[in-house]
Design an enzyme around this catalytic site. Structure first.
Site, PDB file in Angstrom:
ATOM      1  N   PRO A 165       0.832  -1.222   0.000  1.00  0.00           N
ATOM      2  CA  PRO A 165       0.000   0.000   0.000  1.00  0.00           C
ATOM      3  C   PRO A 165       0.856   1.257   0.000  1.00  0.00           C
ATOM      4  O   PRO A 165       1.834   1.359   0.741  1.00  0.00           O
ATOM      5  CB  PRO A 165      -0.807  -0.135   1.299  1.00  0.00           C
ATOM      6  N   GLY A 166       0.486   2.199  -0.852  1.00  0.00           N
ATOM      7  CA  GLY A 166       1.184   3.475  -0.896  1.00  0.00           C
ATOM      8  C   GLY A 166       2.347   3.550  -1.855  1.00  0.00           C
ATOM      9  O   GLY A 166       3.012   4.580  -1.940  1.00  0.00           O
ATOM     10  N   GLY A 222       2.209   3.417  -5.143  1.00  0.00           N
ATOM     11  CA  GLY A 222       1.899   4.178  -6.354  1.00  0.00           C
ATOM     12  C   GLY A 222       1.222   3.381  -7.452  1.00  0.00           C
ATOM     13  O   GLY A 222       1.313   3.757  -8.624  1.00  0.00           O
ATOM     14  N   LYS A 223       0.510   2.310  -7.107  1.00  0.00           N
ATOM     15  CA  LYS A 223      -0.145   1.491  -8.138  1.00  0.00           C
ATOM     16  C   LYS A 223      -1.272   2.268  -8.824  1.00  0.00           C
ATOM     17  O   LYS A 223      -1.348   2.331 -10.057  1.00  0.00           O
ATOM     18  CB  LYS A 223      -0.693   0.204  -7.512  1.00  0.00           C
ATOM     19  N   ASP A 227      10.237  -3.544  23.539  1.00  0.00           N
ATOM     20  CA  ASP A 227      11.575  -4.005  23.131  1.00  0.00           C
ATOM     21  C   ASP A 227      11.680  -5.523  23.267  1.00  0.00           C
ATOM     22  O   ASP A 227      12.215  -6.201  22.384  1.00  0.00           O
ATOM     23  CB  ASP A 227      12.645  -3.336  24.004  1.00  0.00           C
ATOM     24  N   HIS A 244      16.764   4.519  30.278  1.00  0.00           N
ATOM     25  CA  HIS A 244      16.340   3.492  29.318  1.00  0.00           C
ATOM     26  C   HIS A 244      16.796   3.862  27.905  1.00  0.00           C
ATOM     27  O   HIS A 244      17.399   3.043  27.200  1.00  0.00           O
ATOM     28  CB  HIS A 244      14.812   3.352  29.368  1.00  0.00           C
ATOM     29  N   GLU A 245      16.511   5.105  27.491  1.00  0.00           N
ATOM     30  CA  GLU A 245      16.877   5.526  26.138  1.00  0.00           C
ATOM     31  C   GLU A 245      18.389   5.685  26.001  1.00  0.00           C
ATOM     32  O   GLU A 245      18.958   5.395  24.943  1.00  0.00           O
ATOM     33  CB  GLU A 245      16.174   6.842  25.777  1.00  0.00           C
ATOM     34  N   HIS A 276      19.766   2.263  25.228  1.00  0.00           N
ATOM     35  CA  HIS A 276      19.625   1.935  23.795  1.00  0.00           C
ATOM     36  C   HIS A 276      20.706   2.623  22.967  1.00  0.00           C
ATOM     37  O   HIS A 276      21.381   1.997  22.132  1.00  0.00           O
ATOM     38  CB  HIS A 276      18.258   2.392  23.292  1.00  0.00           C
TER      39      HIS A 276
END
Length: 596
Positions: free
Chosen positions: A193-194, A196-197, A489, A413-414, A417
């Site tokens: 989907p999306g 460009g058909k 996560d 936490h971030e 990561h």
């Protein structure tokens, strides 16, 4: 219709008003009782009377008009003659023509008006009583409205080349037929989907100098049995009158699913529609000059008879654009948009891997809205970066009330990561880290690959799982407790490890084998279960392997953070102060080294 009803209502009301006015202008008759009328006759006061059934009206000698109601009296006429009264007789009163029309016709007009109103409504909604089986296809001619051409389609050059052959054949058929070639009867546009058909089909309509019939697959299906097949026949009947022409069916999977998978068996309405479509495309009667183009994002659920040569001879895959294609698409969508001098579309294209054409169009539109919101006349790189963050990570939720403890938990936490991703070889570069709530997340760490990836190695997947476990590892090391922030996560890491073991054969213990056959309900078009085709012992081995991979990656992330604990503290502290950090700022913090 409403105006007509109002006009008729005004005419009727005007007639009633005129009738009442004329009635008022006539001399008003005085009602008297019958006994007084008899006394007046006896005393010679009555000059003339008019007898009409049981009603008597007349005039006294002084000119006064009167009326009364008389019972049946055979001696009344004799008494009037004896007194010299002039007598006129009329038949009993009946409803006049105009009076009947006024009172009865008014309701008839209302019924007729209501009937016409509902008929018009049915016609406006395409539900004409005698035209259920008519095709709902819209016909586009070359001079009709604003056209979309191949200049408006970018990023799918190979797909454009394949459909360009169709345009050339329609313009010069002898170029292909003189060598014995046969142009494909049908082309199936396949893609996510999306991608460009439908836009590609609209471009074909804009480039072709032939009639272009456009219809959706859902337009064939109705609650009435046989309507879909009738509409297919009518569609091709219209197309035959306009050959050569192109017929485009969008979302053909609405009617082209596997036969025998419906709830109604072989008599299902969709299957009747599909059978008629198969016959029209390549049946006993050949439809020369009609080229059928269809679009779908689920070619796996289409009926095999629909995909065979002679019907859909060619499948054109419309892929997600690469970095060069994304830059061209951004250039197309920003043609009519004033851009600032600092905008570099190549940088935007590199920072949007996996974006489809629709995503990139939305990105340009969001940037334009952000620039207009602050009153800018040109869209700058800052607005594009904001729009990209909004599309990828969600809208900022600055109004959300978060306690200092939760902010600290999110920051570590971030930071976990980001630090694991930076210090683990082979990991994708960090683009941005933020502890501003976006969407459903309290914080986001965004990675962007340097180049397009089509194959993923085992080492790369292990690195990804290690980065995912970095947040949970940081919580365990610094906070000495775990939060629900790592739930997503852990889910992603477990799913990735399961695919490595069960689908991609990346387990040294279980070897290059696939476990678990997927079962898909074709009629529903989605996977609903997974068939367990292995023993209980193998299931235990699979669980052990998944656990070994995830736990191993967690321990690896834990080791990285323990060795760089000062960097972790510095990164989390800076996040609490600034709330958002770019990849370059994280690099500078690591280089400064708050390291031991």
């Amino acid at each position: 219709m409403q105006r007509s009803l109002i006009v008729w209502l005004m005419v009727i009301l005007t007639g009633i008003f005129i009738w009442q006015t004329l009635s008022i202008q006539r001399p008003k008759e005085k009602d008297i009782i019958f006994s007084k009328f008899v006394d007046a006759v006896d005393s010679g006061k009555v000059a003339s009377v008019t007898i009409q059934g049981n009603e008597i009206s007349g005039k006294f000698q002084d000119g006064t008009v009167f009326k009364t109601f008389a019972p049946y009296d055979p001696d009344l006429v004799k008494m009037l003659r004896d007194k010299g009264v002039q007598i006129a007789a009329k038949p009993a009163k009946e409803s006049g023509f105009w009076q009947s029309l006024l009172f009865n016709g008014f309701f008839i007009l209302i019924l007729i008006g209501v009937w016409i109103f509902f008929m018009r409504q049915m016609q406006a909604g395409g539900g004409k009583a005698m035209s259920f089986g008519k095709s709902r296809a819209r016909v586009f001619l070359k001079d009709q409205g604003k056209k979309v051409t191949f200049k408006d389609v970018a990023g799918i050059e190979e797909s454009k080349e394949e459909v360009t052959e169709i345009i050339e054949f329609l313009k010069d058929p002898q170029k292909f037929t003189k060598l014995g070639g046969r142009i494909p009867k049908g082309i199936l546009l396949v893609g996510l989907p999306g991608t460009g058909k439908t836009l590609l089909a609209r471009a074909i309509a804009g480039e072709a100098d032939v009639p272009f019939f456009s219809i959706s697959g859902s337009d064939f299906v109705e609650m009435f049995v046989g309507v879909g097949a009738s509409r297919v026949r009518d569609l091709f009947m219209q197309a035959k009158k306009s050959t050569p022409c192109i017929v485009f069916i969008d979302e053909i999977d609405a009617v082209g699913r596997y036969r025998g998978a419906g709830l109604g068996g072989g008599h299902d309405e969709r299957e009747q529609t599909l059978n008629q479509l198969l016959v029209e495309m390549d049946g006993f009667e050949v439809n020369e000059g009609i080229i059928l183009i269809a679009a779908t994002n689920r070619p796996d659920i289409l009926d095999p008879a629909l995909l065979r040569p002679g019907r859909f001879d060619r499948q054109v895959v419309v892929l997600i654009p690469d970095i060069k294609g994304r830059e061209e698409i951004l250039r197309v969508h920003s043609r009519n948009t004033p851009l600032a001098d600092d905008v570099d579309l190549s940088v935007l294209a590199r920072g949007t891997p996996g974006f489809t054409g629709a995503d990139l169009e939305n990105l340009v539109n969001e940037a334009a809205l952000l620039a207009a919101k602050v009153g800018k006349k040109r869209i700058g790189m800052h607005e594009f970066e904001q729009a990209k963050d909004k599309v990828l990570m969600g809208t900022e939720r600055r109004s959300m009330i978060i306690s200092e403890e939760e902010k600290k938990d999110t920051a570590y936490h971030e930071a976990g990561h980001a630090l694991v991703a930076k210090l683990t070889p082979g990991s994708d570069p960090i683009h941005k880290v933020t502890i501003i709530p976006r969407g459903h997340a309290l914080g986001v760490t965004q990675q962007l690959p340097l180049d397009e990836r089509h194959l993923y190695s085992k080492e790369y997947l292990i690195t990804n799982i290690t980065t995912l476990m970095g947040g949970r590892a940081a919580e365990g090391i610094v906070l000495k407790r775990f939060t629900t922030g790592a739930g997503n996560d852990i889910e992603k890491a477990t799913e990735l490890a399961r695919k490595m073991v069960c689908e991609w054969g990346m387990s040294e213990v279980l070897g290059p084998l696939a476990f678990g056959q997927k079962e898909e309900q074709i009629f529903l078009g989605r996977e609903i279960s997974q068939h367990r085709d292995y023993s209980e012992k193998t299931a235990q081995d699979i669980d052990q392997e998944i656990k070994r991979i995830v736990i191993g990656c967690y321990e690896r992330a834990e080791q990285v953070l323990k060795k760089n604990i000062k960097r972790l503290h510095a990164l989390a502290k800076t996040l609490l102060e600034r709330e958002s950090l770019s990849g370059e700022e994280i690099d500078q913090l690591i280089k400064k080294g708050a390291a031991a």
